[in-house]
Enzyme design. Sequence first.
Site, PDB file in Angstrom:
ATOM      1  N   HIS A 348      51.276 -42.121  -7.997  1.00 52.95           N
ATOM      2  CA  HIS A 348      50.655 -41.032  -7.228  1.00 52.95           C
ATOM      3  C   HIS A 348      49.465 -40.394  -7.912  1.00 52.95           C
ATOM      4  O   HIS A 348      49.005 -39.341  -7.468  1.00 52.95           O
ATOM      5  CB  HIS A 348      51.673 -39.924  -6.950  1.00 52.95           C
ATOM      6  CG  HIS A 348      52.766 -40.332  -6.023  1.00 52.95           C
ATOM      7  ND1 HIS A 348      52.711 -40.144  -4.664  1.00 52.95           N
ATOM      8  CD2 HIS A 348      53.946 -40.948  -6.263  1.00 52.95           C
ATOM      9  CE1 HIS A 348      53.816 -40.605  -4.105  1.00 52.95           C
ATOM     10  NE2 HIS A 348      54.587 -41.107  -5.059  1.00 52.95           N
ATOM     11  N   LYS A 534      46.234 -26.048  -1.810  1.00 49.27           N
ATOM     12  CA  LYS A 534      46.695 -27.154  -2.659  1.00 49.27           C
ATOM     13  C   LYS A 534      46.857 -26.593  -4.060  1.00 49.27           C
ATOM     14  O   LYS A 534      46.424 -25.477  -4.331  1.00 49.27           O
ATOM     15  CB  LYS A 534      45.685 -28.299  -2.656  1.00 49.27           C
ATOM     16  CG  LYS A 534      44.234 -27.837  -2.864  1.00 49.27           C
ATOM     17  CD  LYS A 534      43.233 -28.959  -2.710  1.00 49.27           C
ATOM     18  CE  LYS A 534      42.902 -29.286  -1.285  1.00 49.27           C
ATOM     19  NZ  LYS A 534      43.545 -30.494  -0.792  1.00 49.27           N
ATOM     20  N   ARG A 535      47.468 -27.372  -4.940  1.00 51.52           N
ATOM     21  CA  ARG A 535      47.571 -26.891  -6.319  1.00 51.52           C
ATOM     22  C   ARG A 535      46.190 -26.600  -6.886  1.00 51.52           C
ATOM     23  O   ARG A 535      45.200 -27.209  -6.477  1.00 51.52           O
ATOM     24  CB  ARG A 535      48.297 -27.918  -7.186  1.00 51.52           C
ATOM     25  CG  ARG A 535      49.786 -27.936  -6.978  1.00 51.52           C
ATOM     26  CD  ARG A 535      50.433 -26.613  -7.362  1.00 51.52           C
ATOM     27  NE  ARG A 535      50.484 -26.476  -8.809  1.00 51.52           N
ATOM     28  CZ  ARG A 535      51.564 -26.699  -9.545  1.00 51.52           C
ATOM     29  NH1 ARG A 535      52.700 -27.025  -8.965  1.00 51.52           N
ATOM     30  NH2 ARG A 535      51.531 -26.567 -10.856  1.00 51.52           N
ATOM     31  N   LYS A 540      40.349 -30.715  -8.156  1.00 52.25           N
ATOM     32  CA  LYS A 540      40.362 -30.380  -6.721  1.00 52.25           C
ATOM     33  C   LYS A 540      39.196 -29.457  -6.371  1.00 52.25           C
ATOM     34  O   LYS A 540      38.898 -29.231  -5.204  1.00 52.25           O
ATOM     35  CB  LYS A 540      41.696 -29.754  -6.326  1.00 52.25           C
ATOM     36  CG  LYS A 540      42.879 -30.721  -6.490  1.00 52.25           C
ATOM     37  CD  LYS A 540      44.185 -30.067  -6.081  1.00 52.25           C
ATOM     38  CE  LYS A 540      45.397 -30.913  -6.420  1.00 52.25           C
ATOM     39  NZ  LYS A 540      45.740 -31.906  -5.392  1.00 52.25           N
ATOM     40  N   THR A 642      47.587 -34.896   1.245  1.00 49.42           N
ATOM     41  CA  THR A 642      48.344 -34.894   2.494  1.00 49.42           C
ATOM     42  C   THR A 642      48.057 -33.635   3.301  1.00 49.42           C
ATOM     43  O   THR A 642      48.257 -33.627   4.513  1.00 49.42           O
ATOM     44  CB  THR A 642      49.858 -35.035   2.245  1.00 49.42           C
ATOM     45  OG1 THR A 642      50.211 -34.197   1.141  1.00 49.42           O
ATOM     46  CG2 THR A 642      50.245 -36.463   1.933  1.00 49.42           C
ATOM     47  N   LYS A 646      47.686 -32.905   7.483  1.00 48.34           N
ATOM     48  CA  LYS A 646      48.334 -31.811   8.218  1.00 48.34           C
ATOM     49  C   LYS A 646      47.293 -30.967   8.943  1.00 48.34           C
ATOM     50  O   LYS A 646      47.474 -30.568  10.100  1.00 48.34           O
ATOM     51  CB  LYS A 646      49.136 -30.932   7.246  1.00 48.34           C
ATOM     52  CG  LYS A 646      50.319 -31.655   6.642  1.00 48.34           C
ATOM     53  CD  LYS A 646      50.851 -30.991   5.371  1.00 48.34           C
ATOM     54  CE  LYS A 646      51.690 -31.979   4.583  1.00 48.34           C
ATOM     55  NZ  LYS A 646      51.966 -31.546   3.201  1.00 48.34           N
TER      56      LYS A 646
HETATM   57  C1  26W Z   1      54.622 -35.350 -15.560  1.00 48.20           C
HETATM   58  C2  26W Z   1      54.005 -34.299 -14.769  1.00 48.20           C
HETATM   59  C3  26W Z   1      53.572 -34.760 -13.431  1.00 48.20           C
HETATM   60  C4  26W Z   1      54.219 -34.296 -12.303  1.00 48.20           C
HETATM   61  C5  26W Z   1      53.820 -34.695 -11.071  1.00 48.20           C
HETATM   62  C6  26W Z   1      52.540 -35.633 -13.294  1.00 48.20           C
HETATM   63  C7  26W Z   1      52.143 -36.045 -12.069  1.00 48.20           C
HETATM   64  C8  26W Z   1      52.775 -35.585 -10.941  1.00 48.20           C
HETATM   65  C9  26W Z   1      52.380 -36.054  -9.582  1.00 48.20           C
HETATM   66  C10 26W Z   1      51.953 -37.470  -9.627  1.00 48.20           C
HETATM   67  C11 26W Z   1      51.362 -35.170  -8.983  1.00 48.20           C
HETATM   68  C12 26W Z   1      51.249 -35.289  -7.493  1.00 48.20           C
HETATM   69  O1  26W Z   1      51.888 -34.555  -6.777  1.00 48.20           O
HETATM   70  N1  26W Z   1      50.400 -36.192  -7.006  1.00 48.20           N
HETATM   71  C13 26W Z   1      49.988 -36.144  -5.633  1.00 48.20           C
HETATM   72  O2  26W Z   1      50.791 -37.013  -4.857  1.00 48.20           O
HETATM   73  C14 26W Z   1      50.478 -36.884  -3.486  1.00 48.20           C
HETATM   74  C15 26W Z   1      51.445 -37.733  -2.700  1.00 48.20           C
HETATM   75  O3  26W Z   1      51.191 -39.075  -2.893  1.00 48.20           O
HETATM   76  C16 26W Z   1      49.034 -37.280  -3.227  1.00 48.20           C
HETATM   77  O4  26W Z   1      48.751 -37.050  -1.872  1.00 48.20           O
HETATM   78  C17 26W Z   1      48.088 -36.457  -4.095  1.00 48.20           C
HETATM   79  O5  26W Z   1      46.767 -36.919  -3.951  1.00 48.20           O
HETATM   80  C18 26W Z   1      48.521 -36.550  -5.543  1.00 48.20           C
HETATM   81  O6  26W Z   1      47.756 -35.674  -6.345  1.00 48.20           O
END
Ligand code: 26W
Length: 801
Positions: A348, A534-535, A540, A642, A646
């Site tokens: 992701h 979004k975060r 971003k 996403t 929406k």
């Molecule tokens: C280890 C810490 C950590 C936690 C969560 C690293 C990375 C993440 C995720 C990969 C972050 C995340 O939420 N990624 C998002 O995933 C969405 C669903 O696929 C995408 O639509 C977003 O673009 C992406 O940033």
Amino acid sequence: MKLDEKKFTKDFVSEVKATYAIDVKDSSPLEQLMALGNLIKRYDSSNWKNTSKKYRQKDDKQVYYFSIEFLPGRLLKSNLLNLGILDTVRAGLSELGLDFEKICRSEPDPGLGNGGLGRLAACYMDSMASLGMAGNGNGIRYRYGLFKQVFMNGYQVELPDDWLRNGNVWEIRRENRACVVRFGGHVWLQPQADGHLRPVYDHTDDVLAVPYDVGIVGYHNGVTNTMRLWSAELPPSADQTFYSQAQRDRIDQITEVLYPDDSNAAGRSLRLRQEYFFSSAGVQSIVRHYLLDHSTLKEFPRKVAIHINDTHPTLVIPELMRILLDECDCPWEKAWQITTATMSYTNHTIMQEALETWPIDMFKGLLPRIYQIVQEIDRRYRQEKLPIFGENTVDKTAPLGNGQVRMAYLAVIGSHSVNGVAPLHTELLKKDVLMDLYRIYPERFNNKTNGIADRRWLQLANDPLSKLIDSKIGKDWRSNPKQIQTLSAFENDDKFLQDLEKVKIENKKNLSKYVKDELGITIGTDAIYDVQIKRLHAYKRQLLHVFEIIREYLDIKDHPQKKVIPRVHIFGAKAAPSYHYAKSVIKLINALADLVNSDKDIGNKIKVVFIPNYGVSLGELIIPAADISEQISTASKEASGTSNMKLMTNGALSLATMDGANIDIVRAAGKENEYTFGLTADDVYGYYRRGDYHSSDFANKNPELQRILNTLIDGTIPGISTEGHEIYDSLIRYNDEYFVLADYAEYVQKQKQISQDFTNRKQWEQRSLANIAASGTFSADYAVARYGEDIWQVPYDRILK
Ligand code: 26W
């Protein structure tokens, strides 16, 4: 299900009485919620029971979706919608003089995730159930969800999210399905009489994993799947007083709190413990369930698919190996074949800092047996690939390297499928992030573009729009989202376009009431609602949006008489508590909001609204009211996004870079119906390759931009002295890692275009319609169907049109 209003009110009244020994008229909204939840669970119990029974009887293949995050949102309305009794219950409660919306709002919104990844997992759960696919969720029941965000003096302050305080009405604790997860201690391999090596454990820290099951109700199909969340507890012992307080704390901590970080691999051993905890418990329960009906493991991959949602559950790979080797006496080769045939992995993110690695020493100390297995995976991988790909490539891609366990590499090597979440993202995985592994396993890589559960994001969040759609094209789109395309037949129907506008205004009223009540800010419904939710992350680029606000502000200050189309800039964003820079941007937005909102010259021309504590429920309120969807990440950095989908579904036009799924949205709805700008991923990679990006060139040649940059450090925006300098320096002194300045000019040009275009009401509504009509392809139903067909090989009931 069938339910008439009379029966419902009777059941509800007796439920309140039975649970709380009071009359309905004396009950609080929370008590009404709990009673209603219990009642719905009871109504649904046969579906739930029969669904599990049917899967078992038919011996259907099961999918287990492992995710360290789930953001399901409030379940009351969605369960009612999916059961087909929403209107009946709403009417029944109103008959009893109760406020349904108030009851809904008293349900806590489980914040068991950070952002897109966790919400995607929840959308996919909803779609699996709605397709009639045997899909199970597997995750962690965090005692505290993602922090509650409040602003104090414009700064983000994090408060605990005590979402379980009143219990969770939707869950069922299943203590009889608990299992033990082992940490630490020593392990050695003892030869058995038959020559097998059996591990012997010594001084381990054992933790009891207790599952809590939540029913995931499918849409109008009688199916209820299960999301299983694990909680860490003390293992049973003859005399529990033998546990020291330190031991108790260590166990409690495991499922105490969600890591509030979606940008950095939190290099903490507690996080690793969480990961192994739910991976091990999940795999143990899968194997146990499988063995109820199968005597050999031969068929395992034909009956079980395990999906790894990003790398956090990667330890399912060595854990399944451990069970097969140590508990089922499988030879290595057979175990490895079963494991890789079972596992699949979604990546992701391409952000390097989010690729998880664990120091070997820590890993080995915490998970000695799992480490031995990873070592053997590593050894065999090297042995097999070395002669073909050479030492350099093998060193770069092996699970163990540079003193680290590299989770993404382990995930690719131990799976039969690896996918990205939008076409561009998948291409970048192949070309960049996982380039060498792509060379080694090209056949494993594939794309699965993300999707959203339109039941929640359109049908529930935007009832007025949904009803308007029904009135034009009937209800088929509710089960077959692509059918919404037929709505485009009304693109020249003036009455319909006006109705569309009315719906938007109604939704804006709804949001403006919240903004007034909660923040005391008055926003009109004639303004453009320009939304970025979004975060908070540098890539971003909330900062680019901030620059536009400063530009508009200065412009009005310079030309107070100028006529402008009013704008409301709406933000929702949490920053990771340890992410200093992101918190500075929050402070900047709040300081700017104070300045702009209180300036008499500005009046209603611009309002800046930063809604605290953004999450699923606030998304449901904000998204239907949006005119503009800001999707302005640095090209190549946003894997998919996403919220873009929406917002599109709710008729917002995207203001977007060619990144992630924006590219696909633009293609689906037509370029003329969105606003695209900025560097492409190729441009960005070109700068990287040549090393010739100089941010100050962009500032130097653009006096307007220079002036905006200066407002960060010259006192124009009160209250941001250190933050202003920090942000200024990141852009000029440290050369603007995310190309904000390079994209500024074109972004502003599009913003000006938007103001002009918005006045042409008919054309705007036509373009809004084009977005709504094209949004069906981004339904999670289709995404999940493709996972089912291409990766998991699991059947599903519904025929999707
Ligand atoms: C280890 C810490 C950590 C936690 C969560 C690293 C990375 C993440 C995720 C990969 C972050 C995340 O939420 N990624 C998002 O995933 C969405 C669903 O696929 C995408 O639509 C977003 O673009 C992406 O940033």
